[in-house]
Write a protein that holds these residues in place. Structure first.
Motif, PDB file in Angstrom:
ATOM      1  N   GLN A   4       0.814  -1.337  -0.016  1.00  0.00           N
ATOM      2  CA  GLN A   4       0.176   0.036  -0.061  1.00  0.00           C
ATOM      3  C   GLN A   4       0.971   1.076  -0.020  1.00  0.00           C
ATOM      4  OE1 GLN A   4      -3.178  -0.073   3.007  1.00  0.00           O
ATOM      5  NE2 GLN A   4      -2.647   2.263   3.181  1.00  0.00           N
ATOM      6  N   ALA A   5       0.631   2.238  -0.745  1.00  0.00           N
ATOM      7  CA  ALA A   5       1.153   3.490  -0.683  1.00  0.00           C
ATOM      8  C   ALA A   5       1.347   4.012   0.725  1.00  0.00           C
ATOM      9  CB  ALA A   5       0.594   4.583  -1.637  1.00  0.00           C
ATOM     10  N   VAL A   8      -2.547   7.677   1.779  1.00  0.00           N
ATOM     11  CA  VAL A   8      -3.634   7.381   1.132  1.00  0.00           C
ATOM     12  C   VAL A   8      -4.477   8.547   1.551  1.00  0.00           C
ATOM     13  CG1 VAL A   8      -5.664   5.765   1.342  1.00  0.00           C
ATOM     14  CG2 VAL A   8      -3.346   4.897   1.710  1.00  0.00           C
ATOM     15  N   HIS A  10      -8.328   9.399   1.326  1.00  0.00           N
ATOM     16  CA  HIS A  10      -9.422   8.346   1.361  1.00  0.00           C
ATOM     17  C   HIS A  10     -10.766   9.059   0.516  1.00  0.00           C
ATOM     18  CE1 HIS A  10      -7.849   5.315   4.159  1.00  0.00           C
ATOM     19  NE2 HIS A  10      -7.069   6.556   4.456  1.00  0.00           N
ATOM     20  N   PRO A  55       2.200   7.848  -7.805  1.00  0.00           N
ATOM     21  CA  PRO A  55       1.437   6.686  -7.458  1.00  0.00           C
ATOM     22  C   PRO A  55       2.214   5.801  -6.233  1.00  0.00           C
ATOM     23  CG  PRO A  55       1.855   6.325  -9.535  1.00  0.00           C
ATOM     24  CD  PRO A  55       2.338   7.484  -9.401  1.00  0.00           C
ATOM     25  N   HIS A  56       3.361   5.480  -6.514  1.00  0.00           N
ATOM     26  CA  HIS A  56       4.279   5.116  -5.476  1.00  0.00           C
ATOM     27  C   HIS A  56       4.180   5.588  -4.045  1.00  0.00           C
ATOM     28  CE1 HIS A  56       6.153   3.911  -9.209  1.00  0.00           C
ATOM     29  NE2 HIS A  56       6.063   2.624  -8.638  1.00  0.00           N
ATOM     30  N   GLU A  59      -1.776   7.099  -2.851  1.00  0.00           N
ATOM     31  CA  GLU A  59      -3.338   6.479  -3.311  1.00  0.00           C
ATOM     32  C   GLU A  59      -4.229   7.224  -3.182  1.00  0.00           C
ATOM     33  OE1 GLU A  59      -5.512   2.446  -2.568  1.00  0.00           O
ATOM     34  OE2 GLU A  59      -3.548   2.659  -1.663  1.00  0.00           O
ATOM     35  N   TRP A  60      -4.900   7.560  -4.048  1.00  0.00           N
ATOM     36  CA  TRP A  60      -6.199   8.230  -4.109  1.00  0.00           C
ATOM     37  C   TRP A  60      -7.415   7.471  -4.161  1.00  0.00           C
ATOM     38  CZ3 TRP A  60      -6.277  13.689  -3.978  1.00  0.00           C
ATOM     39  CH2 TRP A  60      -5.100  14.261  -4.216  1.00  0.00           C
ATOM     40  N   ARG A  61      -8.332   7.080  -3.498  1.00  0.00           N
ATOM     41  CA  ARG A  61      -9.424   6.264  -3.272  1.00  0.00           C
ATOM     42  C   ARG A  61     -10.621   6.904  -3.529  1.00  0.00           C
ATOM     43  NH1 ARG A  61      -7.762   2.637   1.864  1.00  0.00           N
ATOM     44  NH2 ARG A  61      -5.758   1.629   1.042  1.00  0.00           N
ATOM     45  N   ALA A  65      -7.748  11.832  -8.481  1.00  0.00           N
ATOM     46  CA  ALA A  65      -6.544  12.651  -7.767  1.00  0.00           C
ATOM     47  C   ALA A  65      -7.330  13.997  -7.830  1.00  0.00           C
ATOM     48  CB  ALA A  65      -5.385  12.448  -8.396  1.00  0.00           C
TER      49      ALA A  65
END
Length: 71
Positions: A4-5, A8, A10, A55-56, A59-61, A65
């Motif tokens: 996982q990055a 995050v 959320h 992206p490393h 993380e856009w959830r 972005a």
């Protein structure tokens, strides 16, 4: 456990904003990229504005972005 990055962003909350976690710790509720950069700066990432699209690291959830801050 899946990779996982470390940062995050959320999904947007019903009241607006997006919760942000750094290495699993909640650092705040961002209502803009400016808020997000400030949270990351406080977490020790001085060049946070340059890292938002990596992206490393981020993380856009739940929304793209740089989107989904408003209610």
């Amino acid at each position: 456990m899946a990779w996982q990055a470390p940062i995050v962003v959320h999904p947007p909350s019903p009241g607006g904003g997006r919760r942000v976690t750094v290495r699993g710790e909640i650092v705040g509720l961002a209502r803009s990229d400016r808020d997000l950069v400030e949270f990351l700066r406080r977490a020790g990432l001085e060049d946070a504005d340059m890292l938002l699209d990596d992206p490393h690291l981020v993380e856009w959830r739940g929304a793209g972005a740089h989107h989904g801050y408003a209610a």
